[in-house]
Design a protein around this motif. Structure first.
Motif, PDB file in Angstrom:
ATOM      1  N   GLN A  86     -31.477  39.758  34.532  1.00 46.80           N
ATOM      2  CA  GLN A  86     -31.940  38.467  34.018  1.00 46.80           C
ATOM      3  C   GLN A  86     -33.444  38.454  33.808  1.00 46.80           C
ATOM      4  O   GLN A  86     -33.934  37.856  32.845  1.00 46.80           O
TER       5      GLN A  86
ATOM      6  N   TYR B 215     -34.220  40.227  30.638  1.00 46.82           N
ATOM      7  CA  TYR B 215     -33.764  39.380  29.538  1.00 46.82           C
ATOM      8  C   TYR B 215     -34.776  38.269  29.254  1.00 46.82           C
ATOM      9  O   TYR B 215     -35.113  37.997  28.104  1.00 46.82           O
TER      10      TYR B 215
ATOM     11  N   ARG C 107     -36.963  37.648  25.896  1.00 41.27           N
ATOM     12  CA  ARG C 107     -36.887  36.361  25.200  1.00 41.27           C
ATOM     13  C   ARG C 107     -38.287  35.782  24.985  1.00 41.27           C
ATOM     14  O   ARG C 107     -38.601  35.291  23.905  1.00 41.27           O
TER      15      ARG C 107
ATOM     16  N   LEU D  32     -29.234  45.203  29.405  1.00 43.21           N
ATOM     17  CA  LEU D  32     -28.968  44.035  28.558  1.00 43.21           C
ATOM     18  C   LEU D  32     -27.523  44.011  28.069  1.00 43.21           C
ATOM     19  O   LEU D  32     -27.212  43.377  27.057  1.00 43.21           O
TER      20      LEU D  32
ATOM     21  N   ALA E 230     -25.666  40.810  26.590  1.00 44.37           N
ATOM     22  CA  ALA E 230     -26.689  39.769  26.389  1.00 44.37           C
ATOM     23  C   ALA E 230     -26.517  39.059  25.044  1.00 44.37           C
ATOM     24  O   ALA E 230     -26.080  39.646  24.063  1.00 44.37           O
TER      25      ALA E 230
END
Length: 243
Positions: free
Chosen positions: A11, A14, A18, A53, A56
Motif C-alpha cells: 500500500q 501504491y 499515486r 503492485l 492494483a
C-alpha cells in the motif's frame, strides 16, 4: 521444495506512485525505486523483487517515464493508463489489463506483454452527459456551446487539464460537424469519428488511440502532441493540419 513466495501488494508503494502520478512528476518515485532495486538485487530470482503492485487499480493513471522495472503487476488494471517512455523492463504483466493503455516509447524488454489481457469491459470514464452536450452543440450548428463549457472546465483552479480532459472514450460521433471544436486533452480512444468534420479543431494532446477517423476532415486542425497510436486515418483530409 519450498513453497513459491507469493507476490504481495504494498500500500505504501501504491500511495507513493499515486502521489507522483497526480503530480505528474516521478522524481521521487524513480529516485527511491532505483535505490530500492539496488538494495534488493539478491531477490531478483524470486517473485518478490520489484514494486509490489499486483492487482492494483492503475486505470487512467499518468505514468509517463515511471520506473517500473521488475514490477509485479499481475492482474493490475492499467486500462487507459499513460505509460509513454515508462520503463517496464522485466515487469510481470501476467493478467494485467492493458486495454487502451498508451505504451509509446515504453521499455518492455524482458517483460511479458503477451500474457496481459486487453479487456474492454473494465473501467471506463466515458461521460454520457459530455457526449450528449457535444452532440447537441454539433447538431445545432453552435459548437460554441461546447467550447464555452469546455474551456471553463479546463480552467478550473486546482485541476490539471492533462489529467482529465473530456471523457468520450468509445463514443459514436460519426458524421458530426465538429469544426472549430475545442477538444484538447480529450479522451477519444476507440471512438467512431468516421466522416466527422474537425476542420480547424483544437486537438492538442488529444487521445485518439485506436479511434476510427476514416475520411474525417482534419484540415487546419491542431493535432500537435496528439496520441494517434492505432488510429485509422485512411482517407482523412489533413491539409494544413499541424502534427
Amino acid at each position: 521444495m519450498p513453497p513459491r513466495r507469493r507476490t504481495r501488494f504494498d500500500q505504501d508503494q501504491y500511495e507513493m506512485l499515486r502521489r507522483c502520478s497526480e503530480a505528474m512528476d516521478f522524481a521521487e518515485w524513480n529516485g527511491w525505486y532505483a535505490e530500492d532495486l539496488a538494495k534488493t538485487q539478491y531477490l531478483r530470482s524470486t517473485d518478490s523483487y520489484g514494486a509490489h503492485l499486483a492487482g492494483a487499480d492503475l486505470a487512467y493513471w499518468y505514468l509517463e517515464g515511471a520506473d517500473l522495472r521488475y514490477a509485479q503487476l499481475q492482474g493490475a488494471d492499467l486500462s487507459y493508463s499513460y505509460l509513454k517512455r515508462a520503463n517496464l523492463a522485466n515487469a510481470n504483466l501476467s493478467g494485467t489489463n492493458l486495454w487502451r493503455a498508451f505504451l509509446g516509447g515504453a521499455e518492455l524488454s524482458g517483460a511479458n506483454p503477451d500474457a496481459a489481457v486487453y479487456d474492454g469491459a473494465g473501467k471506463i470514464k466515458y461521460d454520457a452527459d459530455q457526449a450528449s452536450l457535444l452532440r447537441s452543440a454539433a447538431e445545432s450548428g453552435n459548437i460554441a456551446l461546447w467550447n464555452d463549457w469546455y474551456q471553463k472546465e479546463l480552467s478550473k483552479d486546482g485541476n490539471d487539464i492533462r489529467m482529465y480532459g473530456a471523457h468520450l472514450e468509445e463514443a459514436s460521433l460519426r458524421n458530426l460537424d465538429l469544426s472549430g471544436a475545442v477538444l484538447c486533452y480529450a479522451h477519444l480512444e476507440g471512438s467512431d469519428l468516421r466522416h466527422v468534420k474537425l476542420y480547424g479543431a483544437n486537438l492538442l494532446h488529444v487521445h485518439l488511440e485506436g479511434a476510427d477517423l476514416w475520411q474525417a476532415d482534419l484540415c487546419d486542425a491542431d493535432l500537435r502532441h496528439a496520441e494517434l497510436g492505432g488510429a485509422n486515418l485512411a482517407g482523412a483530409k489533413k491539409d494544413r493540419a499541424l502534427f
